[in-house]
Design a protein around this motif. Structure first.
Motif, PDB file in Angstrom:
ATOM      1  N   GLU A   1       0.805  -1.214   0.000  1.00 35.47           N
ATOM      2  CA  GLU A   1       0.000   0.000   0.000  1.00 35.47           C
ATOM      3  C   GLU A   1       0.842   1.269   0.000  1.00 35.47           C
ATOM      4  N   GLU A   2       2.160   1.146   0.232  1.00 33.25           N
ATOM      5  CA  GLU A   2       3.038   2.307   0.278  1.00 33.25           C
ATOM      6  C   GLU A   2       3.998   2.389  -0.912  1.00 33.25           C
ATOM      7  N   ARG A   3       3.934   1.401  -1.805  1.00 34.76           N
ATOM      8  CA  ARG A   3       4.899   1.373  -2.909  1.00 34.76           C
ATOM      9  C   ARG A   3       4.828   2.641  -3.746  1.00 34.76           C
ATOM     10  N   GLY A   4       3.634   3.130  -4.016  1.00 38.16           N
ATOM     11  CA  GLY A   4       3.482   4.309  -4.845  1.00 38.16           C
ATOM     12  C   GLY A   4       3.988   5.584  -4.200  1.00 38.16           C
ATOM     13  N   GLN A   5       4.280   5.541  -2.912  1.00 38.72           N
ATOM     14  CA  GLN A   5       4.773   6.722  -2.213  1.00 38.72           C
ATOM     15  C   GLN A   5       6.290   6.879  -2.335  1.00 38.72           C
ATOM     16  N   TRP A   6       6.944   5.853  -2.858  1.00 42.84           N
ATOM     17  CA  TRP A   6       8.394   5.898  -3.019  1.00 42.84           C
ATOM     18  C   TRP A   6       8.764   6.403  -4.409  1.00 42.84           C
ATOM     19  N   PRO A   7       9.799   7.258  -4.539  1.00 47.10           N
ATOM     20  CA  PRO A   7      10.280   7.636  -5.869  1.00 47.10           C
ATOM     21  C   PRO A   7      10.648   6.393  -6.674  1.00 47.10           C
ATOM     22  N   ALA A   8      10.346   6.399  -7.948  1.00 48.45           N
ATOM     23  CA  ALA A   8      10.538   5.214  -8.785  1.00 48.45           C
ATOM     24  C   ALA A   8      11.975   4.731  -8.775  1.00 48.45           C
ATOM     25  N   ASP A   9      12.933   5.651  -8.696  1.00 49.80           N
ATOM     26  CA  ASP A   9      14.334   5.232  -8.770  1.00 49.80           C
ATOM     27  C   ASP A   9      14.846   4.655  -7.462  1.00 49.80           C
ATOM     28  N   LEU A  10      14.027   4.696  -6.410  1.00 53.64           N
ATOM     29  CA  LEU A  10      14.440   4.088  -5.145  1.00 53.64           C
ATOM     30  C   LEU A  10      13.868   2.684  -4.972  1.00 53.64           C
ATOM     31  N   LEU A  11      13.131   2.205  -5.957  1.00 55.99           N
ATOM     32  CA  LEU A  11      12.697   0.815  -5.977  1.00 55.99           C
ATOM     33  C   LEU A  11      13.727   0.015  -6.757  1.00 55.99           C
ATOM     34  N   LEU A  12      14.198  -1.070  -6.184  1.00 55.21           N
ATOM     35  CA  LEU A  12      15.236  -1.881  -6.813  1.00 55.21           C
ATOM     36  C   LEU A  12      14.699  -2.497  -8.104  1.00 55.21           C
ATOM     37  N   ARG A  13      15.471  -2.372  -9.179  1.00 56.01           N
ATOM     38  CA  ARG A  13      15.053  -2.896 -10.480  1.00 56.01           C
ATOM     39  C   ARG A  13      16.116  -3.815 -11.054  1.00 56.01           C
ATOM     40  N   ASP A  14      15.648  -4.837 -11.779  1.00 48.18           N
ATOM     41  CA  ASP A  14      16.562  -5.783 -12.401  1.00 48.18           C
ATOM     42  C   ASP A  14      17.044  -5.248 -13.745  1.00 48.18           C
ATOM     43  N   ALA A  15      17.783  -6.065 -14.482  1.00 51.41           N
ATOM     44  CA  ALA A  15      18.374  -5.632 -15.754  1.00 51.41           C
ATOM     45  C   ALA A  15      17.324  -5.253 -16.787  1.00 51.41           C
ATOM     46  N   ASP A  16      16.114  -5.770 -16.647  1.00 48.33           N
ATOM     47  CA  ASP A  16      15.018  -5.452 -17.568  1.00 48.33           C
ATOM     48  C   ASP A  16      14.191  -4.254 -17.106  1.00 48.33           C
ATOM     49  N   GLY A  17      14.594  -3.648 -15.996  1.00 44.59           N
ATOM     50  CA  GLY A  17      13.860  -2.503 -15.485  1.00 44.59           C
ATOM     51  C   GLY A  17      12.658  -2.849 -14.641  1.00 44.59           C
ATOM     52  N   GLU A  18      12.498  -4.142 -14.341  1.00 45.49           N
ATOM     53  CA  GLU A  18      11.366  -4.578 -13.529  1.00 45.49           C
ATOM     54  C   GLU A  18      11.695  -4.446 -12.040  1.00 45.49           C
TER      55      GLU A  18
ATOM     56  N   GLU B   1       8.234 -11.887  -3.218  1.00 44.53           N
ATOM     57  CA  GLU B   1       6.975 -12.505  -3.630  1.00 44.53           C
ATOM     58  C   GLU B   1       6.153 -13.006  -2.453  1.00 44.53           C
ATOM     59  N   ASP B   2       6.808 -13.371  -1.362  1.00 47.05           N
ATOM     60  CA  ASP B   2       6.067 -13.884  -0.218  1.00 47.05           C
ATOM     61  C   ASP B   2       5.128 -12.840   0.366  1.00 47.05           C
ATOM     62  N   TRP B   3       5.511 -11.563   0.264  1.00 47.63           N
ATOM     63  CA  TRP B   3       4.733 -10.489   0.885  1.00 47.63           C
ATOM     64  C   TRP B   3       4.350  -9.396  -0.100  1.00 47.63           C
ATOM     65  N   ASN B   4       4.693  -9.566  -1.365  1.00 44.79           N
ATOM     66  CA  ASN B   4       4.380  -8.570  -2.398  1.00 44.79           C
ATOM     67  C   ASN B   4       4.936  -7.199  -2.039  1.00 44.79           C
ATOM     68  N   GLU B   5       6.157  -7.194  -1.541  1.00 40.39           N
ATOM     69  CA  GLU B   5       6.818  -5.952  -1.153  1.00 40.39           C
ATOM     70  C   GLU B   5       7.983  -5.669  -2.095  1.00 40.39           C
ATOM     71  N   ALA B   6       8.015  -4.465  -2.636  1.00 38.70           N
ATOM     72  CA  ALA B   6       9.132  -4.052  -3.482  1.00 38.70           C
ATOM     73  C   ALA B   6      10.366  -3.811  -2.625  1.00 38.70           C
ATOM     74  N   LEU B   7      11.516  -4.311  -3.076  1.00 37.45           N
ATOM     75  CA  LEU B   7      12.766  -4.044  -2.374  1.00 37.45           C
ATOM     76  C   LEU B   7      13.230  -2.625  -2.683  1.00 37.45           C
ATOM     77  N   LEU B   8      13.826  -1.979  -1.690  1.00 37.35           N
ATOM     78  CA  LEU B   8      14.343  -0.635  -1.864  1.00 37.35           C
ATOM     79  C   LEU B   8      15.793  -0.689  -2.332  1.00 37.35           C
ATOM     80  N   ASP B   9      16.161   0.259  -3.174  1.00 35.48           N
ATOM     81  CA  ASP B   9      17.482   0.268  -3.791  1.00 35.48           C
ATOM     82  C   ASP B   9      18.460   1.020  -2.891  1.00 35.48           C
ATOM     83  N   ILE B  10      19.341   0.274  -2.231  1.00 37.95           N
ATOM     84  CA  ILE B  10      20.315   0.862  -1.302  1.00 37.95           C
ATOM     85  C   ILE B  10      21.739   0.572  -1.776  1.00 37.95           C
ATOM     86  N   ARG B  11      21.919   0.515  -3.110  1.00 34.90           N
ATOM     87  CA  ARG B  11      23.221   0.096  -3.655  1.00 34.90           C
ATOM     88  C   ARG B  11      24.270   1.195  -3.648  1.00 34.90           C
ATOM     89  N   THR B  12      23.886   2.443  -3.593  1.00 29.30           N
ATOM     90  CA  THR B  12      24.862   3.532  -3.634  1.00 29.30           C
ATOM     91  C   THR B  12      24.708   4.417  -2.404  1.00 29.30           C
TER      92      THR B  12
END
Length: 285
Positions: free
Chosen positions: A103-120, A125-136
């Motif tokens: 319910e909070e995914r849309g509140q995060w800037p798109a570039d702070l959601l972790l994306r794979d090589a295809d941009g997905e 999957e167990d909780w339908n939660e997007a991982l946050l991008d903390i790589r830099t």
């Protein structure tokens, strides 16, 4: 209501190499931490230097699925950040720090959601939660700024500690995140929590428990460590400053048999429901 983080999201070690690394790390936390001392109960004046730790071997209730009056034996309670603390008890504030709840995914800037090589977006999957991008460092700082506002709310409400969930999200990141990313991020949160005079707990992730002095973590919240024979790892790293949540009778028996006289242990239902629910379970023996 935050979903309970069961064994499905735990970073259980599966190789001999990883186990050897764990044993090495565990030894790093052998020195007793004397930098923090107990703080008076919620509502008392807080000093600029004291960070209160949860009492040892105390009655505990895990209420992240909904708040309700604690039983008479409870001295420590963990509740979601949307709830309020209980006067006179040691109160831990739950925040989902490494993943975005559906319910909070849309509140995060798109570039702070972790994306794979295809941009997905990479999703737990167990909780339908997007991982946050903390790589830099920059993205860690930006994610931390948002989580730190939640930590501020916890402090302003009068909580004593904060419990950032999903420290182990790197184990579900399709190898896009590393343990170094996770420890760098949790260290930012630890620093901010301490600035607000809150203790901070390590949530699960036994394989990183030995790094607690580097990361600034003060205690552990361990789910099913009895069931999976991990309580000893947390007990060693955090000098028995561990609150344990078991979701099965067998896990409760194992945790109590080995650590019943040392750790704070409770059996809850997997949905951490409230009294009156058909699923509600809270037992300590």
């Amino acid at each position: 209501m935050p979903p309970v983080k069961r064994v499905l999201r735990r970073g259980v070690l599966g190789t001999a190499t990883s186990l050897a690394a764990l044993l090495t790390l565990a030894g790093c936390g052998a020195d007793r931490d004397t930098s923090a001392s107990p703080r008076p109960a919620t509502g008392s004046v807080r000093t600029a230097t004291a960070v209160g730790l949860p009492p040892l071997h105390a009655g505990f209730d895990y209420q992240i699925g909904g708040a309700y009056p604690p039983a008479a034996d409870v001295r420590i309670v963990s509740r979601d950040r949307s709830s309020s603390p209980v006067r006179g008890l040691y109160n831990i504030c739950y925040v989902n720090a490494f993943q975005a709840q559906p319910e909070e995914r849309g509140q995060w800037p798109a570039d702070l959601l972790l994306r794979d090589a295809d941009g997905e977006v990479v999703v737990d999957e167990d909780w339908n939660e997007a991982l946050l991008d903390i790589r830099t460092p920059d993205k860690r700082r930006r994610v931390a700024e948002r989580v730190e506002r939640w930590i501020d709310d916890c402090a302003d409400k009068g909580f004593d500690a904060v419990e950032p969930d999903n420290y182990d999200s790197y184990t579900r990141s399709e190898k896009l995140l590393t343990a170094d990313d996770a420890t760098a991020f949790i260290t930012l949160l630890s620093r901010h929590a301490h600035e607000r005079h809150l203790a901070i707990g390590q949530k699960n992730t036994a394989e990183l428990a030995g790094l607690r002095k580097r990361t600034g973590l003060d205690f552990a919240v361990a789910e099913e460590c009895g069931e999976y024979d991990e309580c000893g790892t947390y007990a060693q790293a955090f000098h028995d400053r561990v609150v344990v949540v078991e979701y099965t009778d067998s896990g409760l028996r194992k945790a109590r048999s080995a650590f019943g006289g040392r750790l704070s242990i409770v059996r809850r239902d997997v949905n951490v429901s409230t009294p009156g629910s058909a699923d509600y379970v809270r037992r300590t023996r």
